[in-house]
Write a protein that holds these residues in place. Structure first.
Motif, PDB file in Angstrom:
ATOM      1  N   THR A 196      30.290  40.271  25.370  1.00 55.82           N
ATOM      2  CA  THR A 196      31.605  39.721  25.711  1.00 55.82           C
ATOM      3  C   THR A 196      32.525  39.653  24.502  1.00 55.82           C
ATOM      4  OG1 THR A 196      30.595  38.402  27.455  1.00 55.82           O
ATOM      5  CG2 THR A 196      32.771  37.714  26.714  1.00 55.82           C
ATOM      6  N   SER A 235      35.043  39.554  32.231  1.00 52.52           N
ATOM      7  CA  SER A 235      34.608  40.236  33.448  1.00 52.52           C
ATOM      8  C   SER A 235      34.720  41.752  33.309  1.00 52.52           C
ATOM      9  CB  SER A 235      35.450  39.764  34.643  1.00 52.52           C
ATOM     10  OG  SER A 235      35.212  38.400  34.915  1.00 52.52           O
ATOM     11  N   SER A 246      30.000  30.909  35.943  1.00 55.72           N
ATOM     12  CA  SER A 246      30.895  31.950  35.431  1.00 55.72           C
ATOM     13  C   SER A 246      30.203  33.026  34.605  1.00 55.72           C
ATOM     14  CB  SER A 246      32.006  31.314  34.572  1.00 55.72           C
ATOM     15  OG  SER A 246      32.834  30.498  35.366  1.00 55.72           O
ATOM     16  N   GLY A 293      28.632  37.397  35.081  1.00 53.34           N
ATOM     17  CA  GLY A 293      29.451  37.749  36.226  1.00 53.34           C
ATOM     18  C   GLY A 293      29.912  36.505  36.948  1.00 53.34           C
ATOM     19  N   THR A 294      31.217  36.319  37.051  1.00 51.57           N
ATOM     20  CA  THR A 294      31.751  35.182  37.789  1.00 51.57           C
ATOM     21  C   THR A 294      31.384  35.298  39.267  1.00 51.57           C
ATOM     22  OG1 THR A 294      33.836  36.304  38.299  1.00 51.57           O
ATOM     23  CG2 THR A 294      33.736  35.065  36.224  1.00 51.57           C
ATOM     24  N   ILE A 352      33.524  38.178  40.699  1.00 54.84           N
ATOM     25  CA  ILE A 352      33.137  39.532  40.290  1.00 54.84           C
ATOM     26  C   ILE A 352      31.821  39.935  40.953  1.00 54.84           C
ATOM     27  CG2 ILE A 352      32.320  40.906  38.338  1.00 54.84           C
ATOM     28  CD1 ILE A 352      35.336  40.722  38.496  1.00 54.84           C
TER      29      ILE A 352
END
Length: 429
Positions: free
Chosen positions: A166, A172, A397, A400-401, A404
């Motif tokens: 990230t 995302s 979250s 992957g939220t 998503i």
């Protein structure tokens, strides 16, 4: 006017009472409640080895971690002194086989992840990053020399790892990352920034995912702690998983020798092999958190008396408790089936995405009901539920939220991708 004394920084009043003295009617989570959430006897689905591991993990977590978790959570510090105890869980290697690793089944690893999260979600995230991201990345994408060099010490928590995908601009949309890897004589220069990277402030080695400046493909690198140009600072002010040390990483011409490039990572599809494992583990974190909240509420309602009766005697309390229990039964069944699909080679990305999205959503209801059941004590970390309520939010979250993961499943069942917003297309005006 009289002086308060001691200056502006002096403590006003006496130190807080121990919660067991301040509120003797109910037992705090430092003495963890018995496990009572397996209402449909899912334990029967496990092998004897898996049951034994579950009991071992449960016993160590309740004895060693439960008494200290609220204190360290409140301070937002990690209990480094407990790492040897966590090592005795036997979970550091995850499902990796060989190289001094026990080679757990995915099911064994999953139910153990739930048992850790049942007591403390931060410890489960610490282990997950190490065992279900770092370990499989080296195992699936590393060279034979890298496996022999790193896996044995990682498998015992003698070496600690983190995994950096990230970035500040790409959460995302992780596959669009911009951290660059430039070929130089003898190796590579890494330049860029990572954010939200768990364990990164103290990890001995960092798996850094970067874009090859020549090929524009994704590559992976093993970066050692303390190398020139590498800086990792702790993120502050989190409301959940406060014991987890998430970091901001800055990479400024960090040199990585060629021998520390992971040869098996040449596209985002290679990373998906690793994420397939970690996402199943993340499915089981909300399950474990929900188990712990239910166990705590079950004991609390029987101990806490109001209006001349234990809270467990009231209809509204029983209904909420049963709703929590029903959610847990369904969540466990989904998690168990996902493990079996993976172990048989049939699990799809959409199935794992749905599992993560759905269990984290159902767990949100469980912890919210638990917060209601405990009344005022539902906002105290001493009684677990407030802490679990907050810890679930980052899990909702990460990896992957909810949205998503839902779209990943939606793409799989319809054949139509819906990730790109219409505004991302070039205007025709």
């Amino acid at each position: 006017m009289g002086s308060l004394g001691g200056g502006a920084g002096a403590m006003v009043g006496l130190p807080a009472l121990d919660v067991a003295l301040a509120f003797p009617q109910a037992t705090p989570a430092s003495l963890f409640p018995p496990a009572v959430s397996d209402y449909y006897q899912f334990d029967d689905l496990l092998t004897d080895e898996e049951k034994a591991l579950r009991q071992k993990v449960r016993g160590i977590m309740e004895k060693e971690i439960a008494p200290i978790m609220a204190q360290y959570w409140e301070k937002a510090e990690f209990p480094f002194h407990a790492i040897p105890k966590l090592a005795t869980l036997g979970l550091a290697a995850g499902i990796t086989k060989g190289y001094g690793c026990p080679g757990l089944s995915l099911t064994a690893n999953a139910i153990s992840t739930a048992e850790v999260a049942r007591v403390d979600a931060s410890c489960s995230t610490f282990i997950l990053v190490h065992a279900s991201l770092v370990m499989p990345t080296i195992d699936l994408c590393g060279s034979e020399a890298q496996k022999q060099k790193y896996l044995p010490s990682l498998a015992q928590f003698k070496t600690l790892g983190c995994w950096a995908l990230t970035e500040p601009d790409y959460g995302s949309d992780a596959s669009s990352l911009r951290t660059a890897a430039t070929k130089v004589p003898g190796g590579w220069h890494l330049d860029g920034q990572k954010r939200w990277i768990g364990n990164s402030t103290f990890a001995d080695m960092l798996i850094i995912l970067a874009r090859n400046a020549d090929t524009n493909q994704l590559n992976g690198f093993i970066v050692k702690k303390g190398v020139p140009g590498l800086k990792s600072t702790k993120m502050e002010n989190k409301i959940g998983l406060r014991m987890v040390q998430n970091g901001d990483i800055i990479l400024n011409k960090v040199f990585v020798p060629e021998e520390d490039r992971l040869p098996g990572i040449n596209s985002f599809q290679d990373i998906n092999k690793v994420l397939a494992i970690s996402r199943v583990m993340v499915v089981w974190q909300p399950i474990g958190i929900s188990m712990g909240v239910f166990d705590m509420c079950h004991r609390y309602l029987k101990e806490r008396n109001q209006f001349g009766a234990p809270l467990a005697a009231f209809q509204l309390k029983q209904e909420k408790l049963v709703r929590m229990l029903g959610n847990i039964q369904a969540m466990v069944l989904v998690g168990w089936r996902l493990c079996k699909l993976y172990e048989s080679g049939k699990m799809t990305r959409g199935q794992s995405a749905l599992g993560k999205a759905w269990t984290s959503r159902m767990a949100r209801e469980v912890v919210s009901l638990g917060r209601e059941l405990l009344g005022g004590n539902g906002i105290l970390a001493d009684f677990l539920v407030a802490k679990a309520f907050c810890d679930l939010e980052p899990i909702f979250s990460y990896e992957g939220t909810y949205e998503i993961n839902s779209l990943v499943t939606g793409r799989e069942i319809t054949g139509v991708a819906s990730f790109k917003h219409a505004m991302s297309a070039k205007s025709r005006l």
